[in-house]
Design a protein around this motif. Structure first.
Motif, PDB file in Angstrom:
ATOM      1  N   LEU A 251       0.797  -0.986   0.056  1.00 37.37           N
ATOM      2  CA  LEU A 251       0.264  -0.234   0.372  1.00 37.37           C
ATOM      3  C   LEU A 251       0.771   1.533   0.434  1.00 37.37           C
ATOM      4  O   LEU A 251       0.283   2.547  -0.585  1.00 37.37           O
ATOM      5  CB  LEU A 251      -1.078  -0.447   1.032  1.00 37.37           C
ATOM      6  CG  LEU A 251      -2.464  -1.181   0.749  1.00 37.37           C
ATOM      7  CD1 LEU A 251      -2.883  -0.806   2.348  1.00 37.37           C
ATOM      8  CD2 LEU A 251      -2.983  -0.332   0.013  1.00 37.37           C
TER       9      LEU A 251
ATOM     10  N   TYR B 162      -8.745  -5.896  -1.313  1.00 36.57           N
ATOM     11  CA  TYR B 162      -7.520  -5.092  -1.804  1.00 36.57           C
ATOM     12  C   TYR B 162      -6.736  -6.050  -3.158  1.00 36.57           C
ATOM     13  O   TYR B 162      -7.222  -4.775  -4.059  1.00 36.57           O
ATOM     14  CB  TYR B 162      -6.111  -5.109  -0.558  1.00 36.57           C
ATOM     15  CG  TYR B 162      -4.553  -4.357  -1.872  1.00 36.57           C
ATOM     16  CD1 TYR B 162      -4.860  -3.185  -1.779  1.00 36.57           C
ATOM     17  CD2 TYR B 162      -3.948  -5.982  -1.997  1.00 36.57           C
ATOM     18  CE1 TYR B 162      -4.015  -2.679  -2.312  1.00 36.57           C
ATOM     19  CE2 TYR B 162      -3.081  -4.993  -2.878  1.00 36.57           C
ATOM     20  CZ  TYR B 162      -3.013  -3.992  -2.142  1.00 36.57           C
ATOM     21  OH  TYR B 162      -1.806  -2.843  -3.756  1.00 36.57           O
TER      22      TYR B 162
ATOM     23  N   ILE C 162      -8.342   4.342   1.631  1.00 33.24           N
ATOM     24  CA  ILE C 162      -7.137   4.062   0.672  1.00 33.24           C
ATOM     25  C   ILE C 162      -7.473   5.042  -0.302  1.00 33.24           C
ATOM     26  O   ILE C 162      -6.678   5.543  -0.596  1.00 33.24           O
ATOM     27  CB  ILE C 162      -6.796   2.470  -0.043  1.00 33.24           C
ATOM     28  CG1 ILE C 162      -7.914   2.521  -0.610  1.00 33.24           C
ATOM     29  CG2 ILE C 162      -6.535   1.521   1.119  1.00 33.24           C
ATOM     30  CD1 ILE C 162      -7.857   0.599  -1.175  1.00 33.24           C
TER      31      ILE C 162
END
Length: 605
Positions: A268, A520, A598
């Protein structure tokens, strides 16, 4: 509103009637809160011995009334004790017995009755002995058990096997007291005084039932008389192994979770650096999870059902949390008859407003219009299947004439609680959620038309993802499942609620993380339909638990018979469905927080 408050108080009174204060609280508030005639006696006072149930030892759900067997009945007739709702749900039926157990009065081999056993009565006793039946009684709220008889296998010349059946006719009561209180009771049967009821006997058998009573003083105080039941299920060696297994399992799972978290955080971090660069060429070649920022907050299909699932799962999450609080403060002490069932019924009714509020609030945020249908669906999404399952299993119990079949009055009370407390609270919660002014927060604008999802390999589809998502949380609770099953579907007593609370917290944390990781990976391959996927992946642990049911039933237990099989797999199906809703909600809520985080951290036009 007054009716709603009255019904809530009724549910709380049902809970308090069946949940007696634990020993620690009794000691703190004093004995005067308890009825003295229930637990304080004078010499020669009659302390009633109540017969609860009989049944096969290997089939805990297949229980029958004590006098379904042709035992001697009291001369003044059988009297039944008034029970709380939880005690009735726990298949207890208290009936008086002819045994005279006066306080501190010894008896030496006194006769109860002489009974002539014809072939019909012999057949009932013989069936009970063959299936290893036991009886359960209560004396001053202390449980006692004993077996109906014994079966011996004899080998004769020529390889012929013969079975002999013996009925125990004498019971020894060994009772301990301290001052004016009953502290401990043990029951033993005398194998030397048993009547032969084998199949070759064709005449009427004369059986003389007797008993003896021995009172012994002890220094154990009344407040600590239940401590022996806490030590009974697990000796120190087994307890140490139990703790070691749980710690080993939890450490392994946490290490794996930590490794995955570290990898995900590094990935990330690299994504944030790449996506936040002001490079026009990179924007033209945009790919990965940023590529679907215009579709990731598109509301899921069947949002009515989705919100009902989320609302019910949230309710079950708080229900489990409240049960753990009651357990940790000592409410569910050993053999507190029906306390857990009473708590579940009352707490489920009183937390119904949570389900209505959460479901309706999210449904409004998702621009739903059929809010009445959403509230009704929330009322029945779990209770509906449970009602159908209960109706079938209760019918089976009625056919078997088992005490597991709930009486009509208890069913009426439960329906009244459901209709006058659960449904109104769900409706009021739904109206409050509908009127909630909160808006759905989405860091990115949603495109008018959805992007096409690229062709994905088979291991990135829903079912393989559910298998991967459910395996890790299941491995965290696998060791503890055996002890829980042995308590619920066996004769062990589960008392280590602190361990179970720790395992529950780890289960929630691991479920949340593994669902975030899979979400994700799903977004990274430009698959933006994560809403239902995250819920299904989070709840997949419930499917693993139901699969464990088959292993436990056929490999770890001796249960058999149609009634026990249907009860086990039927009720466990509903328990696992509740697990599915609760953990699915945890997975989706965790994924929603992650997705918002995110996409808020990058530039989305």
């Amino acid at each position: 509103m007054r009716l709603l408050v009255a019904c809530a108080l009724l549910a709380l009174l049902q809970l308090s009637a069946a949940v007696r204060l634990p020993a620690a609280i009794e000691q703190a508030v004093g004995r005067q809160l308890l009825s003295e005639k229930d637990h304080s006696y004078q010499p020669d006072d009659k302390v009633p011995l109540w017969a609860s149930k009989v049944g096969p030892f290997t089939n805990p759900s297949e229980t029958y009334e004590y006098y379904s067997l042709p035992y001697c009945q009291p001369k003044d007739g059988v009297k039944h004790k008034l029970l709380g709702m939880g005690e009735v749900v726990d298949a207890n039926r208290m009936a008086s017995t002819p045994y005279q157990l006066q306080f501190r009065k010894n008896r030496q081999r006194e006769a109860v009755c002489e009974q002539l056993l014809d072939q019909e009565k012999l057949a009932k006793f013989r069936k009970a002995v063959e299936e290893d039946w036991y009886f359960q009684m209560y004396y001053d709220d202390l449980p006692v058990w004993g077996f109906i008889g014994k079966m011996e296998k004899l080998f004769k010349p020529g390889g012929v096997t013969e079975y002999k059946y013996y009925l125990f006719t004498h019971i020894d009561f060994d009772i301990k007291y301290n001052d004016d209180s009953v502290i401990e009771i043990n029951v033993s049967t005398d194998p030397q005084e048993a009547v032969d009821i084998s199949e070759e006997i064709t005449d009427i058998v004369k059986a003389k039932f007797t008993y003896s009573v021995k009172w012994t003083p002890t220094l154990t105080k009344f407040e600590h008389r239940l401590d022996r039941y806490e030590r009974f299920p697990l000796n120190p060696v087994h307890l140490e192994i139990h703790w070691f297994s749980i710690i080993n399992s939890c450490v392994t799972v946490l290490l794996l979770t930590g490794f995955l978290a570290t990898i995900l955080m590094r990935v990330l971090k690299a994504d944030f650096i790449k996506y936040n660069k002001d490079d026009p060429a990179m924007e033209e070649e945009e790919s990965g999870w940023k590529y679907v920022h215009g579709d990731v907050f598109r509301f899921p299909p069947y949002k009515n059902l989705f919100c009902a699932f989320v609302g019910t799962g949230t309710q079950l999450f708080y229900l489990a949390l409240f049960v753990f609080v009651l357990a940790l403060v000592g409410v569910f002490y050993p053999y507190n008859r029906g306390a857990l069932y009473s708590a579940l019924i009352a707490l489920y009714a009183l937390t119904a407003g949570i389900a209505g509020f959460v479901a309706s609030s999210y449904y409004k945020q998702m621009e739903g219009e059929l809010w009445v249908r959403n509230i009704l669906l929330t009322c029945f999404v779990y209770c509906g299947p449970f009602l159908l399952m209960f109706s079938f299993l209760n019918t089976v119990a009625i056919v078997y004439r088992s005490t597991a079949a709930l009486p009509f009055g208890t069913i009426v009370i439960m329906i009244l609680i459901w209709t006058l407390v659960t449904i109104p609270l769900t409706v009021f919660g739904g109206i409050a959620g509908k009127n909630n002014r909160a808006e759905f927060f989405a860091p990115c604008r949603t495109n008018k038309y959805p992007r096409e999802i690229p062709q994905l390999p088979w291991y990135r589809t829903t079912v393989p993802q559910m298998v991967m998502a459910g395996f890790l949380p299941f491995s965290a609770i696998y060791v503890e499942l055996y002890y829980i099953f042995a308590s619920v579907w066996g004769h062990k007593v589960y008392i280590i609620w602190s361990i179970l609370a720790i395992v529950y917290i780890i289960l929630i944390v691991v479920t949340a993380f593994i669902t975030i990781a899979l979400t994700y990976f799903q977004l990274a391959v430009e698959d933006h339909q994560w809403w239902w996927r995250s819920f299904l992946c989070g709840g997949s642990t419930g499917i693993f638990v139901y699969g464990y049911c088959f292993y436990y039933y056929y490999a770890r237990s001796d249960m058999s018979g149609f009634m026990q099989t249907t009860f086990f797999f039927g009720y466990m199906a509903m328990v696992c469905f509740g697990f599915f809703l609760m953990l699915g909600t945890v997975g989706w809520r965790a994924s929603l927080m992650f997705v918002r985080h995110i996409y808020r951290a990058i530039k989305c036009e």
